[in-house]
Write a protein that holds these residues in place. Structure first.
Motif, PDB file in Angstrom:
ATOM      1  N   MET A   1       0.832  -1.202   0.000  1.00  0.00           N
ATOM      2  CA  MET A   1       0.000   0.000   0.000  1.00  0.00           C
ATOM      3  C   MET A   1       0.865   1.249   0.000  1.00  0.00           C
ATOM      4  O   MET A   1       2.017   1.215   0.445  1.00  0.00           O
ATOM      5  N   ASP A   2       0.337   2.355  -0.498  1.00  0.00           N
ATOM      6  CA  ASP A   2       1.019   3.639  -0.454  1.00  0.00           C
ATOM      7  C   ASP A   2       0.649   4.372   0.836  1.00  0.00           C
ATOM      8  O   ASP A   2      -0.456   4.221   1.362  1.00  0.00           O
ATOM      9  N   ILE A   3       1.585   5.191   1.317  1.00  0.00           N
ATOM     10  CA  ILE A   3       1.334   6.059   2.465  1.00  0.00           C
ATOM     11  C   ILE A   3       1.037   7.452   1.916  1.00  0.00           C
ATOM     12  O   ILE A   3       1.925   8.118   1.386  1.00  0.00           O
ATOM     13  N   THR A   4      -0.210   7.874   2.006  1.00  0.00           N
ATOM     14  CA  THR A   4      -0.606   9.176   1.462  1.00  0.00           C
ATOM     15  C   THR A   4      -0.897  10.197   2.553  1.00  0.00           C
ATOM     16  O   THR A   4      -1.098  11.372   2.256  1.00  0.00           O
ATOM     17  N   CYS A   5      -0.937   9.753   3.814  1.00  0.00           N
ATOM     18  CA  CYS A   5      -1.185  10.646   4.945  1.00  0.00           C
ATOM     19  C   CYS A   5      -0.726   9.943   6.218  1.00  0.00           C
ATOM     20  O   CYS A   5      -0.424   8.739   6.206  1.00  0.00           O
ATOM     21  N   ILE A   6      -0.680  10.675   7.312  1.00  0.00           N
ATOM     22  CA  ILE A   6      -0.258  10.088   8.586  1.00  0.00           C
ATOM     23  C   ILE A   6      -1.144   8.914   8.972  1.00  0.00           C
ATOM     24  O   ILE A   6      -0.668   7.879   9.451  1.00  0.00           O
ATOM     25  N   ASN A   7      -2.443   9.059   8.744  1.00  0.00           N
ATOM     26  CA  ASN A   7      -3.382   8.019   9.154  1.00  0.00           C
ATOM     27  C   ASN A   7      -3.105   6.687   8.453  1.00  0.00           C
ATOM     28  O   ASN A   7      -3.281   5.614   9.047  1.00  0.00           O
ATOM     29  N   LYS A 192      28.695  -7.012   4.475  1.00  0.00           N
ATOM     30  CA  LYS A 192      28.266  -6.332   3.250  1.00  0.00           C
ATOM     31  C   LYS A 192      26.893  -6.830   2.787  1.00  0.00           C
ATOM     32  O   LYS A 192      26.375  -6.373   1.775  1.00  0.00           O
ATOM     33  N   ARG A 193      26.332  -7.771   3.543  1.00  0.00           N
ATOM     34  CA  ARG A 193      24.971  -8.209   3.219  1.00  0.00           C
ATOM     35  C   ARG A 193      23.994  -7.057   3.422  1.00  0.00           C
ATOM     36  O   ARG A 193      24.195  -6.190   4.275  1.00  0.00           O
ATOM     37  N   LYS A 194      22.924  -7.061   2.658  1.00  0.00           N
ATOM     38  CA  LYS A 194      21.913  -6.022   2.786  1.00  0.00           C
ATOM     39  C   LYS A 194      20.728  -6.543   3.599  1.00  0.00           C
ATOM     40  O   LYS A 194      20.357  -7.708   3.502  1.00  0.00           O
ATOM     41  N   LEU A 195      20.132  -5.657   4.366  1.00  0.00           N
ATOM     42  CA  LEU A 195      18.933  -6.024   5.110  1.00  0.00           C
ATOM     43  C   LEU A 195      17.821  -6.479   4.173  1.00  0.00           C
ATOM     44  O   LEU A 195      17.006  -7.336   4.516  1.00  0.00           O
ATOM     45  N   THR A 196      17.812  -5.900   2.988  1.00  0.00           N
ATOM     46  CA  THR A 196      16.766  -6.247   2.015  1.00  0.00           C
ATOM     47  C   THR A 196      16.926  -7.666   1.471  1.00  0.00           C
ATOM     48  O   THR A 196      16.018  -8.176   0.817  1.00  0.00           O
ATOM     49  N   ASP A 197      18.079  -8.287   1.730  1.00  0.00           N
ATOM     50  CA  ASP A 197      18.291  -9.663   1.271  1.00  0.00           C
ATOM     51  C   ASP A 197      17.895 -10.692   2.334  1.00  0.00           C
ATOM     52  O   ASP A 197      18.126 -11.882   2.143  1.00  0.00           O
ATOM     53  N   ALA A 198      17.315 -10.214   3.437  1.00  0.00           N
ATOM     54  CA  ALA A 198      16.931 -11.131   4.512  1.00  0.00           C
ATOM     55  C   ALA A 198      15.965 -12.191   3.993  1.00  0.00           C
ATOM     56  O   ALA A 198      15.045 -11.894   3.228  1.00  0.00           O
ATOM     57  N   LYS A 199      16.195 -13.415   4.410  1.00  0.00           N
ATOM     58  CA  LYS A 199      15.389 -14.529   3.916  1.00  0.00           C
ATOM     59  C   LYS A 199      14.001 -14.579   4.561  1.00  0.00           C
ATOM     60  O   LYS A 199      13.088 -15.188   4.015  1.00  0.00           O
ATOM     61  N   ASN A 200      13.868 -13.954   5.721  1.00  0.00           N
ATOM     62  CA  ASN A 200      12.569 -13.914   6.395  1.00  0.00           C
ATOM     63  C   ASN A 200      11.845 -12.627   6.016  1.00  0.00           C
ATOM     64  O   ASN A 200      12.282 -11.529   6.350  1.00  0.00           O
ATOM     65  N   GLU A 201      10.742 -12.735   5.327  1.00  0.00           N
ATOM     66  CA  GLU A 201      10.020 -11.568   4.818  1.00  0.00           C
ATOM     67  C   GLU A 201       9.390 -10.732   5.924  1.00  0.00           C
ATOM     68  O   GLU A 201       8.983  -9.585   5.690  1.00  0.00           O
ATOM     69  N   ASN A 202       9.328 -11.273   7.142  1.00  0.00           N
ATOM     70  CA  ASN A 202       8.710 -10.542   8.246  1.00  0.00           C
ATOM     71  C   ASN A 202       9.662  -9.559   8.924  1.00  0.00           C
ATOM     72  O   ASN A 202       9.237  -8.760   9.756  1.00  0.00           O
ATOM     73  N   ILE A 203      10.951  -9.595   8.596  1.00  0.00           N
ATOM     74  CA  ILE A 203      11.923  -8.696   9.211  1.00  0.00           C
ATOM     75  C   ILE A 203      11.699  -7.257   8.762  1.00  0.00           C
ATOM     76  O   ILE A 203      11.795  -6.315   9.553  1.00  0.00           O
ATOM     77  N   LEU A 204      11.383  -7.064   7.494  1.00  0.00           N
ATOM     78  CA  LEU A 204      11.444  -5.741   6.891  1.00  0.00           C
ATOM     79  C   LEU A 204      10.280  -5.526   5.936  1.00  0.00           C
ATOM     80  O   LEU A 204       9.935  -6.401   5.156  1.00  0.00           O
ATOM     81  N   LYS A 205       9.682  -4.326   6.024  1.00  0.00           N
ATOM     82  CA  LYS A 205       8.615  -3.947   5.107  1.00  0.00           C
ATOM     83  C   LYS A 205       8.910  -2.554   4.539  1.00  0.00           C
ATOM     84  O   LYS A 205       9.447  -1.694   5.240  1.00  0.00           O
ATOM     85  N   LYS A 206       8.530  -2.355   3.290  1.00  0.00           N
ATOM     86  CA  LYS A 206       8.748  -1.070   2.632  1.00  0.00           C
ATOM     87  C   LYS A 206       7.414  -0.515   2.142  1.00  0.00           C
ATOM     88  O   LYS A 206       6.630  -1.232   1.524  1.00  0.00           O
ATOM     89  N   TYR A 207       7.172   0.780   2.427  1.00  0.00           N
ATOM     90  CA  TYR A 207       5.936   1.431   2.020  1.00  0.00           C
ATOM     91  C   TYR A 207       6.269   2.695   1.234  1.00  0.00           C
ATOM     92  O   TYR A 207       7.085   3.508   1.670  1.00  0.00           O
ATOM     93  N   ILE A 208       5.644   2.854   0.097  1.00  0.00           N
ATOM     94  CA  ILE A 208       5.934   3.969  -0.806  1.00  0.00           C
ATOM     95  C   ILE A 208       5.143   5.215  -0.397  1.00  0.00           C
ATOM     96  O   ILE A 208       3.961   5.129  -0.047  1.00  0.00           O
ATOM     97  N   ILE A 209       5.812   6.368  -0.471  1.00  0.00           N
ATOM     98  CA  ILE A 209       5.163   7.660  -0.261  1.00  0.00           C
ATOM     99  C   ILE A 209       5.178   8.398  -1.602  1.00  0.00           C
ATOM    100  O   ILE A 209       6.238   8.846  -2.056  1.00  0.00           O
ATOM    101  N   PRO A 210       4.037   8.510  -2.292  1.00  0.00           N
ATOM    102  CA  PRO A 210       4.011   9.191  -3.587  1.00  0.00           C
ATOM    103  C   PRO A 210       4.527  10.624  -3.472  1.00  0.00           C
ATOM    104  O   PRO A 210       4.237  11.320  -2.489  1.00  0.00           O
TER     105      PRO A 210
END
Length: 247
Positions: A1-7, A192-210
């Motif tokens: 989902m996109d983040i379009t406001c604080i709520n 030099k490993r990246k957090l985004t390469d973590a094998k467990n998908e529950n470690i990290l989430k990314k949300y887009i702000i238009p």
């Protein structure tokens, strides 16, 4: 989902926390550009050569000692925290316990990055530490385990197999007002490993702000008291905030 406001962000955090099986502590980080890598500054661009990190750290130590009235109370962790504070590339990656502070960092430069979507990263630091082999406890930065991961920034040391090629989440122990107001926390990257390469998908989430939503979100944050002078409590940023207001 996109983040379009604080709520939107608050609602998503509530949804995440409703999962009792994954009800870990959450940390947050905001980027003005969703395309930026989630890596510490010393692993970016020309700084990524291993020997440069030690040269920078030791040069900073020698030169800063001459000009400082008071030195950090801790050794390696105190000095690397100060380096991070003043913008020197380090193996630390900043996080905040506050989602609104992370949202501020993602939107404050909306004019500079007007054509770029931003993003919010949400990290489960306890789960990260657990999967890295440290248990789900969040360590203070002066704990031996963390210090062993910071030492290679300053000198070549004997390999501690327990921390080799590891990433750990920890809390700062060196006090300064900026750390306090930003509700700061760190991940230390002895890898030099990246957090985004973590094998467990529950470690990290990314949300887009238009990009088109950044200005309005920043306005909402200002209403909530999340402003430049609160994030950076020094005279320079108070002046900058006044300049922006009266402009």
């Amino acid at each position: 989902m996109d983040i379009t406001c604080i709520n939107d962000l608050i609602s998503e955090i509530k949804r995440i926390k409703s999962n009792k099986e994954l009800n870990y502590l959450l940390w947050f980080r905001g980027h003005s550009d969703k395309g930026w890598d989630l890596v510490p500054s010393v692993q970016r661009g020309n700084y990524a050569k291993e020997e440069i990190e030690q040269f920078m750290a030791n040069d900073f130590y020698m030169r800063a000692c001459v000009s400082m009235k008071e030195r950090p109370s801790q050794d390696y962790c105190g000095w690397i925290t100060m380096m991070q504070h003043f913008g020197l590339p380090t193996r630390l990656l900043d996080w905040s316990l506050s989602p609104l502070i992370a949202l501020f960092f993602a939107t404050n430069d909306y004019e500079k990055y007007s054509d770029k979507d931003g993003c919010i990263w949400i990290l489960r630091p306890g789960l990260l530490n657990e999967l890295e082999g440290f248990g789900s406890y969040i360590y203070p930065m002066d704990k031996y385990t963390v210090v062993d991961m910071i030492k290679p920034a300053f000198k070549t040391t004997r390999n501690n197999i327990a921390v080799k090629d590891k990433i750990i989440a920890c809390y700062p122990v060196e006090y300064n007002m900026r750390i306090y107001t930003q509700q700061s926390a760190f991940t230390v990257h002895n890898s030099k490993r990246k957090l985004t390469d973590a094998k467990n998908e529950n470690i990290l989430k990314k949300y887009i702000i238009p990009a088109k939503c950044k200005k309005e979100i920043l306005s909402e944050l200002n209403i909530c008291g999340i402003t430049l002078r609160n994030i950076y409590p020094d005279v320079e940023h108070i002046a900058q905030e006044l300049k922006d207001f009266y402009k």
